[in-house]
Structure formats: C-alpha cells, structure tokens
Enzyme design. Structure first.
Site, short mmCIF file in Angstrom:
data_model
loop_
_atom_site.label_atom_id
_atom_site.label_comp_id
_atom_site.label_asym_id
_atom_site.label_seq_id
_atom_site.Cartn_x
_atom_site.Cartn_y
_atom_site.Cartn_z
N ARG A 81 40.82 35.31 38.35
CA ARG A 81 41.11 34.05 39.02
C ARG A 81 40.71 32.84 38.17
NH1 ARG A 81 39.92 37.91 42.53
NH2 ARG A 81 41.20 38.08 44.42
N HIS A 106 45.68 36.39 37.67
CA HIS A 106 46.36 37.31 36.74
C HIS A 106 47.54 36.67 36.00
CE1 HIS A 106 43.73 40.43 37.83
NE2 HIS A 106 44.39 40.96 38.83
N HIS A 176 44.90 47.10 34.13
CA HIS A 176 44.64 47.19 35.57
C HIS A 176 44.99 48.58 36.12
CE1 HIS A 176 44.15 45.46 39.62
NE2 HIS A 176 43.72 44.36 39.02
N ASP A 248 35.14 43.88 44.87
CA ASP A 248 36.12 43.15 44.05
C ASP A 248 35.37 42.04 43.34
OD1 ASP A 248 38.31 42.06 42.85
OD2 ASP A 248 39.34 41.45 44.70
N GLU A 314 38.16 47.12 35.37
CA GLU A 314 38.88 46.24 34.45
C GLU A 314 37.89 45.56 33.51
OE1 GLU A 314 40.96 43.63 37.26
OE2 GLU A 314 40.49 45.24 38.67
#
Length: 349
Positions: A81, A106, A176, A248, A314
């Site tokens: 982000r 992304h 990803h 996340d 990631e």
C-alpha cells in the site's frame, strides 16, 4: 532439467499467453506464465514421495487478470500500500490511482501483475521482461524489469528481479505466490506451522495503512519467532489481525542487510511433512493468510478458494516506504540497478 513451453491462450487484444514447465530429475516441477510473470504451480513431494501442487492458481489464463488474490504474480511498480495514493520524490508530488479503500495497492488496477510480460528461455531458466512507461499508473520514469526464475534439483525455486530506470522513481517488487503445503484445494492452512525470523512488525491502522511505527512482536499474537500454528491467533481481536480479518502485516526481518541472503520464514505442514524455507535479501516479509480468498476465480482444484486456503509470504520492502523516510528507501535513480532475490527451498520432515 526438462524445460517445456506451451501455448495457453490469447488476450482479447491478441497478446499470446504461454506456460513454461521446469521439471527436475525427481519429477518435482514448477509452472510459470508470462501473465504477471506468475508462478502457476509448484509440485513437490510429501514425506511418502507423493508429488502435489502446493500453489493456488487457475486453469483459465484469463482468470489471472485483475484477480483479487493477485495469485502467483509480481505486483508493481510498488507492492503493498501507498497511503492516500500519493508520494513526493525530489520535491515533486505524484498521484496514483486509489484501488484499496483510501490507498493505492500493488501498483494500481493496471499494475505489473495484470500485464503480459515478454518471456524467454535462458538455458534451464525462464526469464520475463516488462517495460513500464513513464507515467504508467502515475509513476515517473521508464522502468525495465526482468524476473529470472530457476528451478533446482534440490527443489528450490530461485527468483531474481532486477530493474533500471531513466528517471528517479520508486520500486518495490515481490512475488505473490500463495502456498498450501498439503496441496492446493486441500483446505485451510490453519494447522501449518509458521516461524518468522522477525522480532518486530510494521504497525498499521484500520485501513491497513502503515502508521510508520515499528512494534516489537514479543508478548503479542504477532510473535512467530519460535514457530506456531497459523490458526492459533488467526482470529484474535489484536488490532492488526482484527483489521485484516487475519494476518496481513509486514514483519521486519532481523539482521537484514542489502544484498545479504538470509532466512525470513519457515513453513511446515505436519500432515504431509512438506516444509519450506523462504530466503531473501529484502528487509521485510508480508504474511497474508488469504483472508479474502472467497469469491476468487475457479481454482485448479475445480472450485473457488475459501478464506485461509493458502498463505502468501511476500519478501519485499515495507509498505508505504515512499512516504516513510525512516523505512529503507525504495528510490531508484538512473545508473542504479534495483535488485531483489527470493528463494523458496522445499523439503520434507
């Protein structure tokens, strides 16, 4: 190593989509595609020698365009982000499309993951190239990116990403790929054991926007230093977990130094015996437990994936780095070379 290439489809505007399969002498394999420079499949053995595909993905190549999960692909020009869709570089403010709540995510709706890259074989490796023009999705500078994949007899997939620009810009690239070591479509990853070489994480608010704070994991549900079941704290009401409906967040890799490879994460499935070590030269590891996989395109398993059916690890720079001067820089200038390396080393226990 056996390397084969097959035609997979064509986009409405005529771009050809291909799949490359790399298979080692043990029969373990990787399937790659030029859609988003994607990892489509990774087939590795369990403790009894049975090979299964441990990566989520889709049988229809068109499903890889604009899919919510961004499955297996390389997002960019900046992964993660960017708060408010704005950043300032050398005194100039740049505005990017907002596509995730109040944030740019992304690389935007037409980021690298939704592009058909140029693919070629280089010996036993496969290489993808994408040329991002100055102004694409609001980013400055013409940027040439190359993603180089190698598959070894030791069941290790090595990805090296390089980039060069003709104008100062920002770059943060990763892969990803979502993993379920029991096999894609086999159910939840809540019983997988995850260990992170990380004693801190990047704090975020209710929009998953980084606040700029780095928080110690000790004494919180974010602590994976000694390894634990993903499901143990997956539904905790701890703010970053509650905000994301699961994990996340970006963890800070201990001792990370530019150009130095080290272990970021270890993942283990007790049921199958499959294990994974993730090695990188990047400073951060975003762990995303597939909290919003439900409603994804039909998967290779014949159905849409469910929430928590797979986990993505990631390796990258921290999210919102262009706006956070205390974070490691993602600025790339003419004459410099952007470099990122990620290794997924599979084994059995």
């Amino acid at each position: 190593m056996k390397l084969t290439k097959e035609f997979w489809g064509k986009t409405p505007d005529g771009k050809e989509i291909f799949k490359w399969t790399l298979m080692n002498e043990g029969g373990a394999f990787v399937v790659l595609s030029n859609v988003g420079a994607a990892v489509v499949s990774i087939g590795v053995p369990d403790r009894e020698g049975k090979i299964a595909d441990v990566v989520i993905g889709y049988p229809d190549p068109m499903s890889y365009f604009s899919d919510g999960p961004c499955a297996g692909k390389i997002p960019g020009r900046v992964a993660g982000r960017i708060v408010g869709g704005k950043f300032t570089l050398d005194g100039v403010e740049y505005t990017l499309p907002v596509n995730n709540g109040p944030n740019h995510l992304h690389g935007g709706p037409e980021g690298f993951s939704n592009k058909v890259w140029e693919g070629r074989e280089v010996g036993d490796a496969v290489e993808f190239m994408y040329f991002s023009e100055d102004g694409e999705m609001g980013y400055p500078g013409n940027l040439k990116v190359v993603a180089h994949y190698e598959w070894g007899e030791d069941n290790a997939l090595k990805l090296t990403i390089t980039g060069e620009t003709d104008k100062p810009t920002v770059v943060n690239l990763t892969n990803h790929t979502y993993l379920n070591l029991g096999g894609e479509g086999s159910g939840s990853i809540e019983n997988h054991i995850l260990k992170l070489n990380c004693s801190e994480y990047v704090d975020s608010d209710e929009f998953l926007s980084p606040t700029g704070k780095i928080i110690p994991v000790a004494g919180t549900p974010m602590d994976f230093q000694n390894g634990k079941r993903i499901g143990e704290d997956l539904h905790s009401d701890y703010p970053p977990i509650k905000f994301g409906k699961g994990f996340d967040s970006c963890w800070v890799i201990d001792g990370a130094m530019p150009g130095q490879l080290q272990t970021a994460a270890e993942l283990y499935d007790p049921a199958s015996g499959r294990a994974l070590e993730v090695i990188t030269d990047q400073p951060g590891a975003v762990v995303y437990t597939g909290n919003w996989l439900a409603g994804s395109p039909k998967g290779k398993c014949g159905r849409s994936y469910f929430d928590y059916d797979a986990v993505a690890i990631e390796c990258q720079h921290f999210p919102d780095s262009p706006n956070q001067p205390e974070f490691p820089s993602v600025v790339l200038r003419p004459g410099e070379v952007y470099e990122s390396a990620i290794i997924w080393a599979f084994s059995v226990k």
